[in-house]
Design a protein around this motif. Structure first.
Motif, PDB file in Angstrom:
ATOM      1  N   PRO A   1      -6.311  -1.465  -1.178  1.00  0.00           N
ATOM      2  CA  PRO A   1      -5.737  -0.140  -0.999  1.00  0.00           C
ATOM      3  C   PRO A   1      -5.124   0.356  -2.304  1.00  0.00           C
ATOM      4  N   LEU A   2      -5.162   1.660  -2.495  1.00  0.00           N
ATOM      5  CA  LEU A   2      -4.554   2.254  -3.673  1.00  0.00           C
ATOM      6  C   LEU A   2      -3.065   1.913  -3.670  1.00  0.00           C
ATOM      7  N   HIS A   3      -2.571   1.431  -4.794  1.00  0.00           N
ATOM      8  CA  HIS A   3      -1.166   1.056  -4.895  1.00  0.00           C
ATOM      9  C   HIS A   3      -0.736   1.142  -6.339  1.00  0.00           C
ATOM     10  N   ASP A   4       0.553   1.061  -6.564  1.00  0.00           N
ATOM     11  CA  ASP A   4       1.100   1.053  -7.920  1.00  0.00           C
ATOM     12  C   ASP A   4       0.465  -0.098  -8.687  1.00  0.00           C
ATOM     13  N   TYR A   5       0.030   0.165  -9.888  1.00  0.00           N
ATOM     14  CA  TYR A   5      -0.510  -0.916 -10.706  1.00  0.00           C
ATOM     15  C   TYR A   5      -0.161  -0.665 -12.168  1.00  0.00           C
ATOM     16  N   ARG A   6      -0.195  -1.693 -12.960  1.00  0.00           N
ATOM     17  CA  ARG A   6       0.244  -1.596 -14.350  1.00  0.00           C
ATOM     18  C   ARG A   6      -0.625  -0.702 -15.215  1.00  0.00           C
ATOM     19  N   GLY A   7      -1.868  -0.426 -14.809  1.00  0.00           N
ATOM     20  CA  GLY A   7      -2.755   0.382 -15.626  1.00  0.00           C
ATOM     21  C   GLY A   7      -2.537   1.885 -15.508  1.00  0.00           C
ATOM     22  N   ALA A   8      -1.755   2.332 -14.534  1.00  0.00           N
ATOM     23  CA  ALA A   8      -1.539   3.766 -14.358  1.00  0.00           C
ATOM     24  C   ALA A   8      -0.764   4.330 -15.538  1.00  0.00           C
ATOM     25  N   THR A   9      -1.236   5.452 -16.058  1.00  0.00           N
ATOM     26  CA  THR A   9      -0.574   6.054 -17.219  1.00  0.00           C
ATOM     27  C   THR A   9       0.174   7.330 -16.878  1.00  0.00           C
TER      28      THR A   9
ATOM     29  N   SER B   1       0.819  -1.197   0.000  1.00  0.00           N
ATOM     30  CA  SER B   1       0.000   0.000   0.000  1.00  0.00           C
ATOM     31  C   SER B   1       0.860   1.258   0.000  1.00  0.00           C
ATOM     32  N   LEU B   2       0.211   2.387  -0.220  1.00  0.00           N
ATOM     33  CA  LEU B   2       0.901   3.660  -0.332  1.00  0.00           C
ATOM     34  C   LEU B   2       1.390   4.161   1.013  1.00  0.00           C
ATOM     35  N   ARG B   3       2.554   4.711   0.996  1.00  0.00           N
ATOM     36  CA  ARG B   3       3.101   5.386   2.163  1.00  0.00           C
ATOM     37  C   ARG B   3       3.680   6.705   1.661  1.00  0.00           C
TER      38      ARG B   3
END
Length: 162
Positions: free
Chosen positions: A146-154, A20-22
């Motif tokens: 939880p919001l996290h890095d994912y492959r779909g982010a552009t 998750s995001l920190r």
């Protein structure tokens, strides 16, 4: 955040680990500065100042792998970060019901292709409501994590102002 004590059970083994995001203190500071500029009525700030802080915020979010697909999404995520909402670990999957918008015929709506605008855990008030509106709801599996890095982010953003 407390443990989920709702009567709904997960359909997967409980809470798979997700990174998750920190957000860093630097990013939180940029969020505060940016939203102060954006939300200031009749701002005295120069467009160059606003552009600089906007770009710094977007760069920091991308560096920290906080996903967004447009500047508007980045602003919405920034507002969430500013609230300091605790970030839960793991994920939870359950059956929910996607409400079909009225402008679609029941034979043509696809929640994947057309998007889901309203989700309900309990779609009907009673059995008569269920009989009358059953065709307007589609059961879907919803996974919340939880919001996290994912492959779909552009990490898309408008061209920089020169």
């Amino acid at each position: 955040m407390g443990k989920d004590t709702s009567k709904h059970q997960t359909t997967e083994k409980a809470h798979f680990a997700v990174s998750s995001l920190r957000p860093s203190a630097e990013l939180r500071g940029l969020v505060d500065q940016y939203l102060e500029l954006v939300d200031a009525p009749g701002s005295n700030y120069q467009p160059e100042q606003i552009e600089w802080i906007r770009q710094a915020l977007l760069d920091a979010m991308e560096r920290e792998r906080i996903p967004f697909n447009s500047e508007a999404e980045a602003r919405w995520v920034a507002r969430w970060l500013q609230q300091g909402v605790p970030i839960a670990e793991g994920k939870h999957t359950r059956i929910m019901f996607a409400r079909m918008p009225e402008h679609y015929d029941v034979t043509e709506y696809d929640p994947i292709r057309h998007g889901v605008h309203e989700l309900k855990g309990v779609p009907f008030a009673d059995q008569s409501d269920e009989r009358a509106n059953a065709a307007r709801f589609i059961p879907v599996l919803v996974t919340v994590e939880p919001l996290h890095d994912y492959r779909g982010a552009t990490y898309e953003r408008p061209e920089r102002v020169k």
